[in-house]
Design a protein around this motif. Structure first.
Motif, PDB file in Angstrom:
ATOM      1  N   VAL A  18     -16.485  14.566  11.305  1.00 42.14           N
ATOM      2  CA  VAL A  18     -15.178  15.258  12.202  1.00 42.14           C
ATOM      3  C   VAL A  18     -15.274  16.329  12.310  1.00 42.14           C
ATOM      4  O   VAL A  18     -14.859  16.709  13.522  1.00 42.14           O
ATOM      5  N   TYR A  19     -15.543  17.592  11.701  1.00 38.57           N
ATOM      6  CA  TYR A  19     -15.400  18.312  11.723  1.00 38.57           C
ATOM      7  C   TYR A  19     -16.395  19.196  13.464  1.00 38.57           C
ATOM      8  O   TYR A  19     -16.017  19.324  14.182  1.00 38.57           O
ATOM      9  N   THR A  20     -17.259  18.218  13.192  1.00 35.04           N
ATOM     10  CA  THR A  20     -18.482  18.614  14.314  1.00 35.04           C
ATOM     11  C   THR A  20     -18.260  17.500  15.440  1.00 35.04           C
ATOM     12  O   THR A  20     -18.485  18.256  16.757  1.00 35.04           O
ATOM     13  N   ARG A  21     -17.643  16.495  15.389  1.00 38.58           N
ATOM     14  CA  ARG A  21     -17.471  15.893  16.768  1.00 38.58           C
ATOM     15  C   ARG A  21     -15.650  16.317  17.304  1.00 38.58           C
ATOM     16  O   ARG A  21     -15.478  15.680  18.365  1.00 38.58           O
ATOM     17  N   ALA A  22     -15.135  16.557  16.867  1.00 41.66           N
ATOM     18  CA  ALA A  22     -13.694  16.564  16.993  1.00 41.66           C
ATOM     19  C   ALA A  22     -13.067  18.045  18.046  1.00 41.66           C
ATOM     20  O   ALA A  22     -12.656  17.614  19.182  1.00 41.66           O
ATOM     21  N   SER A  23     -14.315  18.717  18.234  1.00 45.74           N
ATOM     22  CA  SER A  23     -13.562  19.348  19.535  1.00 45.74           C
ATOM     23  C   SER A  23     -14.591  18.956  20.222  1.00 45.74           C
ATOM     24  O   SER A  23     -14.259  19.131  21.865  1.00 45.74           O
ATOM     25  N   ARG A  24     -15.059  17.956  20.649  1.00 42.72           N
ATOM     26  CA  ARG A  24     -15.606  17.250  22.244  1.00 42.72           C
ATOM     27  C   ARG A  24     -15.088  15.467  21.621  1.00 42.72           C
ATOM     28  O   ARG A  24     -15.703  15.944  23.153  1.00 42.72           O
ATOM     29  N   LEU A  25     -15.410  15.216  21.380  1.00 41.23           N
ATOM     30  CA  LEU A  25     -14.873  13.857  20.972  1.00 41.23           C
ATOM     31  C   LEU A  25     -13.614  13.432  20.703  1.00 41.23           C
ATOM     32  O   LEU A  25     -12.703  14.038  20.417  1.00 41.23           O
ATOM     33  N   GLY A  26     -12.638  12.075  21.276  1.00 39.93           N
ATOM     34  CA  GLY A  26     -11.349  12.379  20.944  1.00 39.93           C
ATOM     35  C   GLY A  26     -11.232  11.066  19.359  1.00 39.93           C
ATOM     36  O   GLY A  26     -12.098  10.677  19.597  1.00 39.93           O
ATOM     37  N   THR A  27     -10.131  10.480  19.361  1.00 44.35           N
ATOM     38  CA  THR A  27     -10.408   9.886  18.188  1.00 44.35           C
ATOM     39  C   THR A  27     -11.152   8.523  18.130  1.00 44.35           C
ATOM     40  O   THR A  27     -11.664   8.095  16.855  1.00 44.35           O
ATOM     41  N   GLN A  28     -10.779   7.754  19.076  1.00 39.96           N
ATOM     42  CA  GLN A  28     -11.321   6.686  18.942  1.00 39.96           C
ATOM     43  C   GLN A  28     -13.377   6.635  18.699  1.00 39.96           C
ATOM     44  O   GLN A  28     -13.867   5.235  18.577  1.00 39.96           O
ATOM     45  N   ARG A  29     -13.708   7.272  19.688  1.00 40.48           N
ATOM     46  CA  ARG A  29     -15.045   8.112  19.455  1.00 40.48           C
ATOM     47  C   ARG A  29     -15.534   8.222  18.314  1.00 40.48           C
ATOM     48  O   ARG A  29     -16.614   7.386  17.823  1.00 40.48           O
ATOM     49  N   ILE A  30     -14.622   9.580  17.280  1.00 38.85           N
ATOM     50  CA  ILE A  30     -15.209   9.108  16.124  1.00 38.85           C
ATOM     51  C   ILE A  30     -15.023   8.566  15.259  1.00 38.85           C
ATOM     52  O   ILE A  30     -16.498   8.183  14.475  1.00 38.85           O
ATOM     53  N   ARG A  31     -14.107   7.498  15.226  1.00 39.64           N
ATOM     54  CA  ARG A  31     -13.549   6.913  14.644  1.00 39.64           C
ATOM     55  C   ARG A  31     -15.181   5.607  15.081  1.00 39.64           C
ATOM     56  O   ARG A  31     -15.956   4.601  13.950  1.00 39.64           O
ATOM     57  N   GLN A  32     -14.970   5.041  16.329  1.00 36.51           N
ATOM     58  CA  GLN A  32     -16.926   4.460  16.123  1.00 36.51           C
ATOM     59  C   GLN A  32     -17.708   5.070  16.156  1.00 36.51           C
ATOM     60  O   GLN A  32     -18.723   3.736  14.653  1.00 36.51           O
ATOM     61  N   GLU A  33     -17.965   5.862  15.950  1.00 39.89           N
ATOM     62  CA  GLU A  33     -19.071   6.806  14.970  1.00 39.89           C
ATOM     63  C   GLU A  33     -19.613   6.807  13.277  1.00 39.89           C
ATOM     64  O   GLU A  33     -19.712   5.809  13.118  1.00 39.89           O
ATOM     65  N   LEU A  34     -18.182   6.083  12.793  1.00 36.85           N
ATOM     66  CA  LEU A  34     -17.716   6.171  11.272  1.00 36.85           C
ATOM     67  C   LEU A  34     -18.421   4.882  10.993  1.00 36.85           C
ATOM     68  O   LEU A  34     -18.746   4.106  10.700  1.00 36.85           O
ATOM     69  N   ALA A  35     -17.348   3.896  12.095  1.00 38.34           N
ATOM     70  CA  ALA A  35     -17.949   2.260  11.285  1.00 38.34           C
ATOM     71  C   ALA A  35     -19.387   2.087  11.918  1.00 38.34           C
ATOM     72  O   ALA A  35     -19.580   0.997  11.600  1.00 38.34           O
ATOM     73  N   GLN A  36     -20.363   2.593  12.229  1.00 38.91           N
ATOM     74  CA  GLN A  36     -21.585   2.502  12.644  1.00 38.91           C
ATOM     75  C   GLN A  36     -22.355   2.643  11.377  1.00 38.91           C
ATOM     76  O   GLN A  36     -22.961   2.237  11.035  1.00 38.91           O
TER      77      GLN A  36
END
Length: 166
Positions: free
Chosen positions: A78-96
């Motif tokens: 979350v820390y590394t992705r939040a500045s560049r990506l939205g919540t949906q994309r972060i949730r998708q990456e974590l789901a993987q």
């Protein structure tokens, strides 16, 4: 001169020393290494269940020792992705990785999503709002591809990126 191959534990600790890994990600890597080693040694009789059991035992040991933590992985991702990506994309990456955000983390990301989208949009488009429908579509596709919600994209583009127009 090549030294002796690293043990599974040494490989796992090496990967964890470089960055946080989810349990699922580390399991996949270790199983791949174990299967390659078995194939190289010509051990076709080895059961896949034995390899999975060995890797799972190692992962349990690493988790018990505090070296492997899904909570730390989520926090790091979350820390590394939040500045560049939205919540949906972060949730998708974590789901993987077989993981999910907790309610508090999700609420924090949603609360900051418009501001994060504004920064990403401003960096890419220089604060220039869409001039026509084609430009609107291009900018909204850009933000949607980064996982920002449709409501956030609409709000941002309608305001032309103005922070005061919320």
């Amino acid at each position: 001169m090549k030294g002796a191959p690293l043990s599974l534990r040494a490989r796992a600790l090496g990967w964890l020393a470089q960055r946080e890994h989810s349990r699922l990600e580390l399991r996949r890597k270790l199983l791949r290494v174990l299967h390659k080693e078995q194939a190289r040694q010509g051990d076709e009789d080895a059961e896949p269940a034995d390899a999975a059991t060995e890797v799972d035992a190692l992962l349990d040991e690493l988790a018990a020792a505090g070296h492997l933590s899904d909570a730390r992985f989520i926090e790091s991702r979350v820390y590394t992705r939040a500045s560049r990506l939205g919540t949906q994309r972060i949730r998708q990456e974590l789901a993987q990785h077989g993981l999910a955000l907790d309610a508090e983390q999700q609420a924090q990301l949603r609360a900051s999503e418009l501001d994060r989208a504004r920064r990403v949009w401003h960096k890419r488009f220089g604060g220039q709002g869409p001039a026509d429908a084609a430009d609107w579509a291009r900018q909204s596709r850009f933000l949607a591809a980064r996982g920002f919600g449709a409501d956030v994209v609409r709000q941002l583009l309608r305001a032309g990126g103005d922070a005061d127009a919320d």
